[in-house]
Scaffold this motif. Sequence first.
Motif, PDB file in Angstrom:
ATOM      1  N   SER A 121       0.814  -1.225   0.000  1.00  0.00           N
ATOM      2  CA  SER A 121       0.000   0.000   0.000  1.00  0.00           C
ATOM      3  C   SER A 121       0.853   1.284   0.000  1.00  0.00           C
ATOM      4  O   SER A 121       0.357   2.367  -0.302  1.00  0.00           O
ATOM      5  CB  SER A 121      -0.939   0.003   1.200  1.00  0.00           C
ATOM      6  OG  SER A 121      -0.157  -0.030   2.379  1.00  0.00           O
ATOM      7  N   SER A 122       2.127   1.172   0.352  1.00  0.00           N
ATOM      8  CA  SER A 122       3.033   2.328   0.252  1.00  0.00           C
ATOM      9  C   SER A 122       3.942   2.172  -0.966  1.00  0.00           C
ATOM     10  O   SER A 122       5.056   2.681  -0.970  1.00  0.00           O
ATOM     11  CB  SER A 122       3.907   2.443   1.490  1.00  0.00           C
ATOM     12  OG  SER A 122       3.136   2.439   2.652  1.00  0.00           O
ATOM     13  N   TYR A 123       3.479   1.426  -1.947  1.00  0.00           N
ATOM     14  CA  TYR A 123       4.249   1.081  -3.149  1.00  0.00           C
ATOM     15  C   TYR A 123       5.310   0.039  -2.785  1.00  0.00           C
ATOM     16  O   TYR A 123       5.280  -1.072  -3.282  1.00  0.00           O
ATOM     17  CB  TYR A 123       4.847   2.316  -3.843  1.00  0.00           C
ATOM     18  CG  TYR A 123       3.783   3.394  -3.990  1.00  0.00           C
ATOM     19  CD1 TYR A 123       2.689   3.179  -4.826  1.00  0.00           C
ATOM     20  CD2 TYR A 123       3.822   4.572  -3.251  1.00  0.00           C
ATOM     21  CE1 TYR A 123       1.667   4.107  -4.932  1.00  0.00           C
ATOM     22  CE2 TYR A 123       2.812   5.518  -3.355  1.00  0.00           C
ATOM     23  CZ  TYR A 123       1.732   5.277  -4.192  1.00  0.00           C
ATOM     24  OH  TYR A 123       0.734   6.190  -4.299  1.00  0.00           O
ATOM     25  N   GLY A 124       6.266   0.416  -1.902  1.00  0.00           N
ATOM     26  CA  GLY A 124       7.143  -0.609  -1.336  1.00  0.00           C
ATOM     27  C   GLY A 124       8.182  -1.195  -2.267  1.00  0.00           C
ATOM     28  O   GLY A 124       8.838  -2.174  -1.930  1.00  0.00           O
ATOM     29  N   LEU A 125       8.366  -0.581  -3.429  1.00  0.00           N
ATOM     30  CA  LEU A 125       9.373  -1.108  -4.359  1.00  0.00           C
ATOM     31  C   LEU A 125      10.288  -0.004  -4.883  1.00  0.00           C
ATOM     32  O   LEU A 125       9.832   1.110  -5.155  1.00  0.00           O
ATOM     33  CB  LEU A 125       8.699  -1.770  -5.582  1.00  0.00           C
ATOM     34  CG  LEU A 125       7.818  -2.991  -5.384  1.00  0.00           C
ATOM     35  CD1 LEU A 125       7.238  -3.429  -6.745  1.00  0.00           C
ATOM     36  CD2 LEU A 125       8.589  -4.142  -4.750  1.00  0.00           C
ATOM     37  N   LEU A 126      11.541  -0.343  -5.022  1.00  0.00           N
ATOM     38  CA  LEU A 126      12.468   0.464  -5.818  1.00  0.00           C
ATOM     39  C   LEU A 126      12.993  -0.479  -6.884  1.00  0.00           C
ATOM     40  O   LEU A 126      13.601  -1.506  -6.566  1.00  0.00           O
ATOM     41  CB  LEU A 126      13.621   0.986  -4.954  1.00  0.00           C
ATOM     42  CG  LEU A 126      13.251   2.098  -3.982  1.00  0.00           C
ATOM     43  CD1 LEU A 126      14.410   2.379  -3.019  1.00  0.00           C
ATOM     44  CD2 LEU A 126      12.899   3.369  -4.757  1.00  0.00           C
ATOM     45  N   ILE A 127      12.718  -0.157  -8.118  1.00  0.00           N
ATOM     46  CA  ILE A 127      13.073  -1.079  -9.196  1.00  0.00           C
ATOM     47  C   ILE A 127      14.275  -0.518  -9.948  1.00  0.00           C
ATOM     48  O   ILE A 127      14.213   0.564 -10.523  1.00  0.00           O
ATOM     49  CB  ILE A 127      11.872  -1.282 -10.141  1.00  0.00           C
ATOM     50  CG1 ILE A 127      10.699  -1.863  -9.315  1.00  0.00           C
ATOM     51  CG2 ILE A 127      12.239  -2.213 -11.295  1.00  0.00           C
ATOM     52  CD1 ILE A 127       9.400  -1.972 -10.079  1.00  0.00           C
ATOM     53  N   ASN A 128      15.353  -1.270  -9.889  1.00  0.00           N
ATOM     54  CA  ASN A 128      16.610  -0.761 -10.432  1.00  0.00           C
ATOM     55  C   ASN A 128      16.831  -1.164 -11.886  1.00  0.00           C
ATOM     56  O   ASN A 128      16.560  -2.282 -12.290  1.00  0.00           O
ATOM     57  CB  ASN A 128      17.788  -1.297  -9.606  1.00  0.00           C
ATOM     58  CG  ASN A 128      19.103  -0.701 -10.068  1.00  0.00           C
ATOM     59  OD1 ASN A 128      19.379   0.463  -9.788  1.00  0.00           O
ATOM     60  ND2 ASN A 128      19.901  -1.465 -10.796  1.00  0.00           N
ATOM     61  N   SER A 129      17.336  -0.234 -12.645  1.00  0.00           N
ATOM     62  CA  SER A 129      17.903  -0.563 -13.950  1.00  0.00           C
ATOM     63  C   SER A 129      19.239   0.162 -14.059  1.00  0.00           C
ATOM     64  O   SER A 129      19.337   1.351 -13.771  1.00  0.00           O
ATOM     65  CB  SER A 129      16.953  -0.125 -15.072  1.00  0.00           C
ATOM     66  OG  SER A 129      17.595  -0.322 -16.320  1.00  0.00           O
TER      67      SER A 129
END
Lengths: 270, 270
Positions: B229-237
């Motif tokens: 619910s707080s997004y909760g992701l950092l998606i790396n590239s």
Amino acid sequence: MEIQKLIQQIEKKKSMLCVGLDVDLEKIPKHLLDHEDPIFEFNKAIIEATQEFCVAFKPNTAFYEAQGLKGWAALKKTIDYLNTFYPEQFTIADAKRGDIGNTSSMYAKAFFKNLNFDSVTVAPYMGRDSVEPFLSFNDKHTILLGLTSNQGSEDFQFLKSEDEFLFENVLKKSQTWENSQQLMYVIGATKADHLKSIRSILPNSFLLIPGVGAQGGSLKEVCKNGMNSSYGLLINSSRGIIYASNQNDFAEKAKLKAKALQKEMALFIN
Amino acid sequence: MEIQKLIQQIEKKKSMLCVGLDVDLEKIPKHLLDHEDPIFEFNKAIIEATQEFCVAFKPNTAFYEAQGLKGWAALKKTIDYLNTFYPEQFTIADAKRGDIGNTSSMYAKAFFKNLNFDSVTVAPYMGRDSVEPFLSFNDKHTILLGLTSNQGSEDFQFLKSEDEFLFENVLKKSQTWENSQQLMYVIGATKADHLKSIRSILPNSFLLIPGVGAQGGSLKEVCKNGMNSSYGLLINSSRGIIYASNQNDFAEKAKLKAKALQKEMALFIN
């Protein structure tokens, strides 16, 4: 460095001592802080004082990184000094690195080529392809964390899977990796009761043993249970030697501590 | 940085993108090599071009260490630049450190105080007392390796102990450590099928997800299974963005790649 040269040094000096250069500006003698590079001045004095009683030096990179760019410059000067004046010493970058393949190659380049250390410590959690890039350098050695000396070693290293501790699995599996003859292992002195069974898994590998002294490991137990026919041990002492005194006599006191440890070790070396 | 600020940025930019600054001198445009500090010039251009589409930047320290002192100077300049001009960006030192307690404190000091990163990646093998020193810094975050994206993750992370994978044990046990609310976790995008069960162990933690793009992870699967619910992701590239071109147009091409990823992510935000 070829492993045979390390063995010759152990024989010649009757010592398996590794001096840990964990230099904390808050612990070194105050008068050194006036120097332009207090870390290097400290290391130089410690190296000069202890080198005849030891066969290896091990700077822990954390202490240098904590000083920023100056710290890295001091690390570079220290390893250059060792390679220039004491090339017979086995050098260990205690860095505990490890990342995915192409990134581990970068770490290997940093420590083996740029800094020209003989060896580097590496963490096993990410598995084979995080370690093998370190193993592709000739006459360079990768010291894998096996069973560490700290209390937290009990959190994961002793998890049992199919009747085998995680650390045993790490030791066994890593022996199947490419160029595994270039592997050594960190085994804490505080875990000396496991050394016999570890030796049966790794009859030929060198073991780097931290935790004698300040952390409470017994030198005698380590030698009794851990040695093999090529000696097979590098026994580290950091704080016990380098902080033996924080006065003008720090190098002299470090020398006495190193000498005392070497004398104890000599009893086990023929 | 307070976690609330990161969440606000995600909301505002409709992006969970982290740009990995893994700068390899052999891969950057040739014309940059004429600059006094090519690594920093490259980073500056990439940051300028991509910052409106991302919420975090992640230099991997291996690439900087491989360049010796110059590399560390470039790392310092990069983080200073980010903190000065883009303080709203969450910064990650991808360093995968970890050592016994007093030594981990030194690493924490290096990354949180001297370099002033918001977070650092840490390896769990040495257990609680190797991680807790990182957790004692206010508003700083420790990103523990959970399940990594590489093939070697299968060597140890999937060992089963009492019906639980090692990585699950790491996630659960670490949640009991002091200040565990400051923990985030590395979970590889290539392991998206495990994300649902990982979310049930870690309902509230932020996850740093490498492996989308070059390593083959699916952004859609990651968002579907990993968001909270707080997004909760950092998606790396990393490579997919920064090496989109090795010509004069490298920054422009990087911008297009970042923008495309942000657009995909926006579909999952709100």
